[in-house]
Design a protein around this motif. Sequence first.
Motif, PDB file in Angstrom:
ATOM      1  N   THR A 196       0.809  -1.214   0.000  1.00  0.00           N
ATOM      2  CA  THR A 196       0.000   0.000   0.000  1.00  0.00           C
ATOM      3  C   THR A 196       0.846   1.269   0.000  1.00  0.00           C
ATOM      4  O   THR A 196       0.496   2.261  -0.624  1.00  0.00           O
ATOM      5  CB  THR A 196      -0.942  -0.013   1.218  1.00  0.00           C
ATOM      6  OG1 THR A 196      -1.678  -1.228   1.166  1.00  0.00           O
ATOM      7  CG2 THR A 196      -1.888   1.145   1.206  1.00  0.00           C
ATOM      8  N   ALA A 197       1.996   1.219   0.710  1.00  0.00           N
ATOM      9  CA  ALA A 197       2.805   2.429   0.820  1.00  0.00           C
ATOM     10  C   ALA A 197       3.744   2.599  -0.374  1.00  0.00           C
ATOM     11  O   ALA A 197       4.479   3.567  -0.449  1.00  0.00           O
ATOM     12  CB  ALA A 197       3.606   2.392   2.124  1.00  0.00           C
ATOM     13  N   LEU A 198       3.712   1.652  -1.303  1.00  0.00           N
ATOM     14  CA  LEU A 198       4.660   1.703  -2.410  1.00  0.00           C
ATOM     15  C   LEU A 198       4.066   2.371  -3.644  1.00  0.00           C
ATOM     16  O   LEU A 198       2.861   2.366  -3.845  1.00  0.00           O
ATOM     17  CB  LEU A 198       5.100   0.282  -2.779  1.00  0.00           C
ATOM     18  CG  LEU A 198       5.693  -0.561  -1.640  1.00  0.00           C
ATOM     19  CD1 LEU A 198       5.995  -1.968  -2.131  1.00  0.00           C
ATOM     20  CD2 LEU A 198       6.950   0.082  -1.085  1.00  0.00           C
ATOM     21  N   ASP A 199       4.949   2.905  -4.481  1.00  0.00           N
ATOM     22  CA  ASP A 199       4.501   3.482  -5.740  1.00  0.00           C
ATOM     23  C   ASP A 199       4.003   2.392  -6.685  1.00  0.00           C
ATOM     24  O   ASP A 199       4.402   1.237  -6.571  1.00  0.00           O
ATOM     25  CB  ASP A 199       5.671   4.208  -6.395  1.00  0.00           C
ATOM     26  CG  ASP A 199       5.867   5.573  -5.793  1.00  0.00           C
ATOM     27  OD1 ASP A 199       4.861   6.238  -5.524  1.00  0.00           O
ATOM     28  OD2 ASP A 199       7.019   5.967  -5.567  1.00  0.00           O
ATOM     29  N   ALA A 200       3.179   2.803  -7.634  1.00  0.00           N
ATOM     30  CA  ALA A 200       2.521   1.847  -8.522  1.00  0.00           C
ATOM     31  C   ALA A 200       3.503   0.906  -9.220  1.00  0.00           C
ATOM     32  O   ALA A 200       3.296  -0.309  -9.239  1.00  0.00           O
ATOM     33  CB  ALA A 200       1.683   2.591  -9.550  1.00  0.00           C
ATOM     34  N   THR A 201       4.588   1.447  -9.761  1.00  0.00           N
ATOM     35  CA  THR A 201       5.490   0.578 -10.521  1.00  0.00           C
ATOM     36  C   THR A 201       6.262  -0.355  -9.599  1.00  0.00           C
ATOM     37  O   THR A 201       6.700  -1.420 -10.008  1.00  0.00           O
ATOM     38  CB  THR A 201       6.493   1.395 -11.366  1.00  0.00           C
ATOM     39  OG1 THR A 201       7.280   2.213 -10.509  1.00  0.00           O
ATOM     40  CG2 THR A 201       5.793   2.255 -12.382  1.00  0.00           C
ATOM     41  N   VAL A 202       6.430   0.041  -8.328  1.00  0.00           N
ATOM     42  CA  VAL A 202       7.128  -0.805  -7.369  1.00  0.00           C
ATOM     43  C   VAL A 202       6.151  -1.810  -6.763  1.00  0.00           C
ATOM     44  O   VAL A 202       6.483  -2.965  -6.503  1.00  0.00           O
ATOM     45  CB  VAL A 202       7.788   0.055  -6.275  1.00  0.00           C
ATOM     46  CG1 VAL A 202       8.558  -0.818  -5.303  1.00  0.00           C
ATOM     47  CG2 VAL A 202       8.711   1.089  -6.888  1.00  0.00           C
ATOM     48  N   GLN A 203       4.915  -1.371  -6.565  1.00  0.00           N
ATOM     49  CA  GLN A 203       3.886  -2.253  -6.007  1.00  0.00           C
ATOM     50  C   GLN A 203       3.754  -3.524  -6.832  1.00  0.00           C
ATOM     51  O   GLN A 203       3.706  -4.629  -6.295  1.00  0.00           O
ATOM     52  CB  GLN A 203       2.535  -1.531  -5.963  1.00  0.00           C
ATOM     53  CG  GLN A 203       1.356  -2.498  -5.958  1.00  0.00           C
ATOM     54  CD  GLN A 203       0.048  -1.863  -5.556  1.00  0.00           C
ATOM     55  OE1 GLN A 203      -0.062  -1.212  -4.537  1.00  0.00           O
ATOM     56  NE2 GLN A 203      -0.963  -2.050  -6.363  1.00  0.00           N
ATOM     57  N   ILE A 204       3.719  -3.361  -8.132  1.00  0.00           N
ATOM     58  CA  ILE A 204       3.496  -4.530  -8.974  1.00  0.00           C
ATOM     59  C   ILE A 204       4.704  -5.460  -8.925  1.00  0.00           C
ATOM     60  O   ILE A 204       4.557  -6.679  -8.909  1.00  0.00           O
ATOM     61  CB  ILE A 204       3.077  -4.124 -10.411  1.00  0.00           C
ATOM     62  CG1 ILE A 204       2.445  -5.308 -11.112  1.00  0.00           C
ATOM     63  CG2 ILE A 204       4.211  -3.568 -11.234  1.00  0.00           C
ATOM     64  CD1 ILE A 204       1.137  -5.727 -10.529  1.00  0.00           C
ATOM     65  N   GLN A 205       5.912  -4.887  -8.815  1.00  0.00           N
ATOM     66  CA  GLN A 205       7.106  -5.734  -8.659  1.00  0.00           C
ATOM     67  C   GLN A 205       6.981  -6.605  -7.408  1.00  0.00           C
ATOM     68  O   GLN A 205       7.224  -7.808  -7.450  1.00  0.00           O
ATOM     69  CB  GLN A 205       8.371  -4.871  -8.478  1.00  0.00           C
ATOM     70  CG  GLN A 205       8.780  -4.035  -9.673  1.00  0.00           C
ATOM     71  CD  GLN A 205       9.879  -3.024  -9.296  1.00  0.00           C
ATOM     72  OE1 GLN A 205      10.382  -3.021  -8.180  1.00  0.00           O
ATOM     73  NE2 GLN A 205      10.254  -2.181 -10.242  1.00  0.00           N
ATOM     74  N   LEU A 261       0.793   3.216 -16.235  1.00  0.00           N
ATOM     75  CA  LEU A 261      -0.625   2.894 -16.391  1.00  0.00           C
ATOM     76  C   LEU A 261      -0.824   1.383 -16.343  1.00  0.00           C
ATOM     77  O   LEU A 261      -1.809   0.891 -15.808  1.00  0.00           O
ATOM     78  CB  LEU A 261      -1.159   3.443 -17.711  1.00  0.00           C
ATOM     79  CG  LEU A 261      -1.168   4.964 -17.835  1.00  0.00           C
ATOM     80  CD1 LEU A 261      -1.708   5.376 -19.203  1.00  0.00           C
ATOM     81  CD2 LEU A 261      -2.014   5.597 -16.741  1.00  0.00           C
ATOM     82  N   ASN A 262       0.127   0.663 -16.884  1.00  0.00           N
ATOM     83  CA  ASN A 262       0.007  -0.788 -16.942  1.00  0.00           C
ATOM     84  C   ASN A 262       0.191  -1.448 -15.582  1.00  0.00           C
ATOM     85  O   ASN A 262      -0.251  -2.568 -15.359  1.00  0.00           O
ATOM     86  CB  ASN A 262       1.050  -1.320 -17.938  1.00  0.00           C
ATOM     87  CG  ASN A 262       0.977  -2.813 -18.077  1.00  0.00           C
ATOM     88  OD1 ASN A 262       1.590  -3.543 -17.314  1.00  0.00           O
ATOM     89  ND2 ASN A 262       0.201  -3.267 -19.027  1.00  0.00           N
ATOM     90  N   SER A 263       0.851  -0.747 -14.648  1.00  0.00           N
ATOM     91  CA  SER A 263       1.164  -1.369 -13.368  1.00  0.00           C
ATOM     92  C   SER A 263      -0.026  -1.423 -12.416  1.00  0.00           C
ATOM     93  O   SER A 263       0.063  -2.019 -11.354  1.00  0.00           O
ATOM     94  CB  SER A 263       2.314  -0.614 -12.694  1.00  0.00           C
ATOM     95  OG  SER A 263       1.888   0.680 -12.349  1.00  0.00           O
ATOM     96  N   VAL A 264      -1.142  -0.808 -12.789  1.00  0.00           N
ATOM     97  CA  VAL A 264      -2.316  -0.833 -11.915  1.00  0.00           C
ATOM     98  C   VAL A 264      -3.022  -2.180 -12.064  1.00  0.00           C
ATOM     99  O   VAL A 264      -3.381  -2.554 -13.172  1.00  0.00           O
ATOM    100  CB  VAL A 264      -3.306   0.280 -12.304  1.00  0.00           C
ATOM    101  CG1 VAL A 264      -4.469   0.305 -11.343  1.00  0.00           C
ATOM    102  CG2 VAL A 264      -2.612   1.615 -12.328  1.00  0.00           C
ATOM    103  N   PRO A 265      -3.193  -2.920 -10.950  1.00  0.00           N
ATOM    104  CA  PRO A 265      -3.882  -4.202 -11.077  1.00  0.00           C
ATOM    105  C   PRO A 265      -5.287  -4.016 -11.645  1.00  0.00           C
ATOM    106  O   PRO A 265      -5.956  -3.039 -11.343  1.00  0.00           O
ATOM    107  CB  PRO A 265      -3.951  -4.721  -9.640  1.00  0.00           C
ATOM    108  CG  PRO A 265      -2.882  -4.009  -8.904  1.00  0.00           C
ATOM    109  CD  PRO A 265      -2.765  -2.666  -9.569  1.00  0.00           C
ATOM    110  N   ALA A 266      -5.708  -4.962 -12.472  1.00  0.00           N
ATOM    111  CA  ALA A 266      -7.037  -4.878 -13.080  1.00  0.00           C
ATOM    112  C   ALA A 266      -8.106  -4.918 -12.002  1.00  0.00           C
ATOM    113  O   ALA A 266      -7.962  -5.617 -11.011  1.00  0.00           O
ATOM    114  CB  ALA A 266      -7.226  -6.035 -14.048  1.00  0.00           C
TER     115      ALA A 266
END
Lengths: 322, 342
Positions: free
Chosen positions: A183-192, B256-261
């Motif tokens: 939750t505290a991570l940025d979007a591109t890091v969250q997905i990693q 934009l792609n890194s946002v979970p669906a």
Amino acid sequence: MTPLIEVKKLNVTFQGEEGPIYAVQDVSFDLAPGETLALLGESGCGKSVTMKSLMRLHPEHKTQISGQIQVAGQDLLSMKSSALSKLRGKTISMVFQEPMLAFDPVFTIGDQIIEAVRRHEGCSQADARQRALEMLERVRIPSAAKRLKAYPHEMSGGMRQRAMIALALACRPQILLADEPTTALDATVQIQVLLLLKELQRELGMSMIFVTHDVGVAIEVADRTAVMYAGRIIEQGPVQEVLSHPQHPYTQGLLAATVHPGMDRHQPLPAIPGSPPQLLRRMEDCAFAPRCPHAQEACSLPLPAVDHQAARWSRCIAHTSA
Amino acid sequence: MTSVLRVQDLKKYFPLGKDLFGRPTQVVHAVESVSFDVKKGRTLGIVGESGCGKSTTARLLMHLIEPDEGRILIHGKEYGQIGGRHPLSELRKQMQMVFQDSYASLNPRLTIEDSIAFGPRIHGVKEVQARQMARDLLERVGLNPGVFIRRYPHELSGGQRQRVNIARALAIQPEIVILDEAVSALDKSVQAQVLNLLADLKKELGLTYLFISHDLNVVQYISDDVMVMYLGQVVESGPVEQLYRQSAHPYTRALLNSVPAQTPGTRKDYIVLEGDPPNPIAPPSGCRFHPRCEFARAICSEKTPDTVRVEGEHRAACFRLPQSAGHQHYIALQEVQDDTTH
């Protein structure tokens, strides 16, 4: 298959300054080996409190816990503190939302992992160090050997969370509890980090409970989800089914109110009116009724019990009374 | 349509630490050459990850901090404490801000009524009138004045407090409202209520919004135009549909792609960027995104790409774009690569 975790009628009550707070009420669920369960809900719904109960992390003098928690066949609530410390980190381990607060700032990352390994496995310093190094490599921290000597504040948020995961997994636990780890991570890091956790889970064959408020994260990681509202699980089932065909009006409302791509920008969002209740009393009736578009008189009466063993259930009279 | 707000080449560096002679030892490149226009009645969404300079930009616009370089024009006028500029008190009447932390941005010792009436009173509205305004505004943001007027911030929930902050921002009747992560701390069910309120207010009062957020879904929903920032620079900007549908910059695409669906059954293939955003203390040379970019070529680390027009108002700063000055170089390189792979 016998479940790894079995929770039955868990109640957690805190002594607040102005009386008791019924944070978790009659929560029952179980977790099969290798399975991922997402506890989904908004702030104050009791999802983190439930998690912490699974490791008995609540301060004992202020907390009343009743019910049953079986972890890997052991009765957690009657366990002595020595047995408990053996269990924590070895059988069941936890990753928190804010890794900066979860690490001790005055010891290096390496020292903290080594300490955990030696404590649980009684191996030599050198072996433990080797394990710590392997773990850091496994969570893909670049130049891992150097990072062993780093202090928590010297790492970025994403790296710290990876180090936290390395620490949690260093003793190969059977169960990982992850409390909003991205939750505290940025979007591109969250997905990693999400993809890393999924991969590690598969490799190590762990079970995982994932606390999140983000529907997208739940879809990404979980097999099953339990939606919580006002201290109770109100709907439970396979993640795909619950989130594509929600039964409980709260789940329906939450999904509709969550902004997602493809929404008509010129239409107002279908918001849920009002806000969640304060947990100052035990609620046998439906806590969501005051905000529910389908509420009827019967909703203010104690709700009939639900069969927690069912693959799919929701705590709403529209589904339980039939 | 006329621009309400025009920003030209905004720059802000923060010094870190000082040496023997009082010179800064390190400098955070917080905002670098940021330019944009906001048209009347539109919402500009600003997205980017932590440290990208989006909040610093907002603070610069409000003159809460002074820019090192660049101009901020509201209806063509410059404001500030420097001689010849219009006074800041005038700026405040034009532009107000709502912050992320609803609790920290209200004075805990003032009642809700006092907090909202404070601004108008400072700007010369009579006490009685200011109080009446506070009541009307509370009503307008969906809080019953009879219930809330005498309450203190700690007696309100997060959603209610954020409504109060919106009412307070509107009390001076500004034209532009900067919303800096204003709904980020709210739960989804409450967030939807506040987003609806913002949309209604905008329509009714003809407001112009700057909506800063890291939540890409919310930005897509609320914005007319979007600006993507990375390490202090604007990498892409344009109308929301175009930018989300056909992002031109590799960073925008990955972000934009890194946002979970949000819909079950649609787990997607992610473009996973390596590493974290680099430190703004020593930003990478050339295009600041090049160390994480899968398409990076030699030129990307040598030269800073210019912002070029992709289509209409859609602009981006990337050498890969055929419109960019570096495209000859890029295509030549690509051909060499294609030859070697086939």
